[in-house]
Design a protein around this motif. Structure first.
Motif, mmCIF file in Angstrom:
data_model
loop_
_atom_site.group_PDB
_atom_site.id
_atom_site.type_symbol
_atom_site.label_atom_id
_atom_site.label_comp_id
_atom_site.label_asym_id
_atom_site.label_seq_id
_atom_site.Cartn_x
_atom_site.Cartn_y
_atom_site.Cartn_z
ATOM 1 N N LEU A 144 0.832 -1.194 0.000
ATOM 2 C CA LEU A 144 0.000 0.000 0.000
ATOM 3 C C LEU A 144 0.873 1.253 0.000
ATOM 4 C CD1 LEU A 144 -2.544 -1.248 2.678
ATOM 5 C CD2 LEU A 144 -3.027 -0.873 0.254
ATOM 6 N N PRO A 145 0.332 2.369 -0.466
ATOM 7 C CA PRO A 145 1.088 3.621 -0.395
ATOM 8 C C PRO A 145 1.133 4.126 1.046
ATOM 9 C CG PRO A 145 -1.108 4.031 -1.250
ATOM 10 C CD PRO A 145 -0.954 2.536 -1.113
ATOM 11 N N SER A 146 1.890 5.166 1.273
ATOM 12 C CA SER A 146 1.994 5.748 2.606
ATOM 13 C C SER A 146 0.626 6.250 3.062
ATOM 14 C CB SER A 146 2.998 6.909 2.560
ATOM 15 O OG SER A 146 3.217 7.410 3.842
ATOM 16 N N GLY A 147 0.294 5.999 4.320
ATOM 17 C CA GLY A 147 -0.983 6.453 4.868
ATOM 18 C C GLY A 147 -1.562 5.444 5.836
ATOM 19 N N GLN A 148 -2.813 5.673 6.194
ATOM 20 C CA GLN A 148 -3.521 4.780 7.113
ATOM 21 C C GLN A 148 -4.762 4.270 6.392
ATOM 22 O OE1 GLN A 148 -5.194 6.380 10.849
ATOM 23 N NE2 GLN A 148 -3.797 4.979 11.865
ATOM 24 N N PHE A 149 -4.995 2.958 6.479
ATOM 25 C CA PHE A 149 -6.050 2.317 5.718
ATOM 26 C C PHE A 149 -6.876 1.402 6.622
ATOM 27 C CE2 PHE A 149 -2.362 3.176 3.179
ATOM 28 C CZ PHE A 149 -2.889 3.843 2.089
ATOM 29 N N ALA A 150 -8.188 1.583 6.602
ATOM 30 C CA ALA A 150 -9.081 0.651 7.284
ATOM 31 C C ALA A 150 -9.245 -0.569 6.391
ATOM 32 C CB ALA A 150 -10.439 1.307 7.530
ATOM 33 N N TRP A 151 -9.501 -1.720 7.007
ATOM 34 C CA TRP A 151 -9.800 -2.913 6.220
ATOM 35 C C TRP A 151 -10.835 -3.737 6.962
ATOM 36 C CZ3 TRP A 151 -8.935 -7.840 8.052
ATOM 37 C CH2 TRP A 151 -8.075 -7.968 9.145
ATOM 38 N N THR A 152 -11.618 -4.473 6.202
ATOM 39 C CA THR A 152 -12.659 -5.316 6.776
ATOM 40 C C THR A 152 -12.611 -6.688 6.118
ATOM 41 O OG1 THR A 152 -14.293 -4.571 5.133
ATOM 42 C CG2 THR A 152 -14.187 -3.328 7.211
ATOM 43 N N THR A 153 -13.284 -7.631 6.747
ATOM 44 C CA THR A 153 -13.450 -8.954 6.146
ATOM 45 C C THR A 153 -14.858 -9.436 6.453
ATOM 46 O OG1 THR A 153 -12.711 -11.247 6.077
ATOM 47 C CG2 THR A 153 -12.392 -10.088 8.156
ATOM 48 N N ASP A 154 -15.454 -10.135 5.506
ATOM 49 C CA ASP A 154 -16.775 -10.693 5.754
ATOM 50 C C ASP A 154 -16.720 -11.911 6.676
ATOM 51 O OD1 ASP A 154 -15.586 -12.308 3.832
ATOM 52 O OD2 ASP A 154 -17.333 -12.384 2.516
ATOM 53 N N ALA A 155 -15.515 -12.326 7.056
ATOM 54 C CA ALA A 155 -15.380 -13.415 8.034
ATOM 55 C C ALA A 155 -15.916 -12.965 9.403
ATOM 56 C CB ALA A 155 -13.922 -13.846 8.155
ATOM 57 N N LEU A 156 -15.664 -11.713 9.765
ATOM 58 C CA LEU A 156 -16.177 -11.102 11.005
ATOM 59 C C LEU A 156 -16.681 -9.719 10.623
ATOM 60 C CD1 LEU A 156 -13.364 -12.058 13.550
ATOM 61 C CD2 LEU A 156 -15.703 -12.912 13.527
ATOM 62 N N GLU A 157 -17.939 -9.626 10.271
ATOM 63 C CA GLU A 157 -18.469 -8.416 9.655
ATOM 64 C C GLU A 157 -18.374 -7.170 10.521
ATOM 65 O OE1 GLU A 157 -22.148 -8.973 7.651
ATOM 66 O OE2 GLU A 157 -21.426 -10.772 6.647
ATOM 67 N N ALA A 158 -18.386 -7.270 11.833
ATOM 68 C CA ALA A 158 -18.323 -6.089 12.696
ATOM 69 C C ALA A 158 -16.891 -5.600 12.912
ATOM 70 C CB ALA A 158 -18.965 -6.391 14.054
ATOM 71 N N PHE A 159 -15.916 -6.387 12.499
ATOM 72 C CA PHE A 159 -14.511 -6.051 12.736
ATOM 73 C C PHE A 159 -14.011 -5.026 11.712
ATOM 74 C CE2 PHE A 159 -10.040 -6.641 11.742
ATOM 75 C CZ PHE A 159 -9.474 -6.447 12.995
ATOM 76 N N VAL A 160 -13.205 -4.060 12.180
ATOM 77 C CA VAL A 160 -12.513 -3.112 11.302
ATOM 78 C C VAL A 160 -11.063 -3.058 11.755
ATOM 79 C CG1 VAL A 160 -12.342 -0.739 10.461
ATOM 80 C CG2 VAL A 160 -14.594 -1.730 10.978
ATOM 81 N N GLY A 161 -10.151 -3.426 10.872
ATOM 82 C CA GLY A 161 -8.726 -3.382 11.170
ATOM 83 C C GLY A 161 -8.084 -2.151 10.562
ATOM 84 N N THR A 162 -6.800 -1.953 10.885
ATOM 85 C CA THR A 162 -6.070 -0.799 10.366
ATOM 86 C C THR A 162 -4.683 -1.234 9.902
ATOM 87 O OG1 THR A 162 -7.196 0.682 11.912
ATOM 88 C CG2 THR A 162 -5.143 1.492 10.948
ATOM 89 N N VAL A 163 -4.287 -0.701 8.743
ATOM 90 C CA VAL A 163 -2.913 -0.830 8.264
ATOM 91 C C VAL A 163 -2.351 0.586 8.192
ATOM 92 C CG1 VAL A 163 -1.393 -1.441 6.348
ATOM 93 C CG2 VAL A 163 -3.320 -2.928 6.945
ATOM 94 N N GLU A 164 -1.219 0.784 8.845
ATOM 95 C CA GLU A 164 -0.514 2.054 8.806
ATOM 96 C C GLU A 164 0.791 1.857 8.035
ATOM 97 O OE1 GLU A 164 1.784 5.026 11.930
ATOM 98 O OE2 GLU A 164 0.390 3.531 12.711
ATOM 99 N N VAL A 165 0.960 2.635 6.967
ATOM 100 C CA VAL A 165 2.177 2.545 6.158
ATOM 101 C C VAL A 165 2.972 3.821 6.380
ATOM 102 C CG1 VAL A 165 3.142 2.243 3.854
ATOM 103 C CG2 VAL A 165 0.971 1.122 4.449
ATOM 104 N N GLN A 166 4.184 3.674 6.928
ATOM 105 C CA GLN A 166 5.031 4.818 7.233
ATOM 106 C C GLN A 166 6.073 5.014 6.144
ATOM 107 O OE1 GLN A 166 6.754 4.122 11.091
ATOM 108 N NE2 GLN A 166 4.816 4.384 12.157
ATOM 109 N N GLY A 167 6.263 6.287 5.765
ATOM 110 C CA GLY A 167 7.327 6.575 4.804
ATOM 111 C C GLY A 167 6.923 7.416 3.667
#
Length: 167
Positions: A144-167
């Motif tokens: 992913l490019p630099s930034g912060q990105f939410a991600w979800t999966t239909d495996a656990l629909e209420a869950f929201v994860g985060t990926v933070e890319v530094q640089g």
């Protein structure tokens, strides 16, 4: 506000802060109370510091086969560490920080095919950036490019994860 009520409010606020920090750093077990005892990380060992107070040391978090070794938000992971394992029972880790150019891998440990959706921003309502279907036992790696990105999966629909890319 009376003094006992302030104490209860302060205690509730502190408890919420601890729970939020643990949630951001670790796993989600689909609302089942944080997983089994084997999935929970043991507190880090301590040694006496120069002032006599315990000084934290680092060590393995858990030796359980399905344990989730995660880092606190902002602690950069290597490509080998930046592997999100997910199923309809658990997602781990929920927050991943990597350096620019380091892929994040999503590995489906469940028994069904699930979709991982990466959002183009930090909110689950952000526009969709990428969507991947992941078969049972399969993985998908994404840079992913630099930034912060939410991600979800239909495996656990209420869950929201985060990926933070530094640089």
């Amino acid at each position: 506000m009376s003094t006992p009520r302030r104490a209860v409010t302060a205690a509730a606020t502190a408890t919420l802060a601890v729970a939020l920090t643990a949630s951001l750093a670790g796993c989600s077990s689909g609302g089942r109370g944080g997983g089994s005892d084997a999935d929970r990380a043991a507190p880090p060992p301590t040694t006496a510091g120069a002032t006599g107070a315990p000084a934290p040391t680092t060590g393995p978090r858990s030796s359980a086969p399905n344990a989730c070794d995660s880092k606190m938000p902002g602690e950069v992971m290597t490509a080998e560490e930046a592997v999100v394992r997910f199923s309809d029972q658990q997602v781990c880790p929920g927050y991943v920080t990597v350096a620019l150019g380091t892929p994040v891998t999503w590995r489906n440990t469940g028994q069904a095919t699930y979709t991982v959706t990466i959002k183009d921003g930090p909110l689950p309502t952000s526009a969709e950036l990428r969507r991947e279907r992941v078969e049972p036992g399969a993985s998908v790696a994404v840079e992913l490019p630099s930034g912060q990105f939410a991600w979800t999966t239909d495996a656990l629909e209420a869950f929201v994860g985060t990926v933070e890319v530094q640089g």
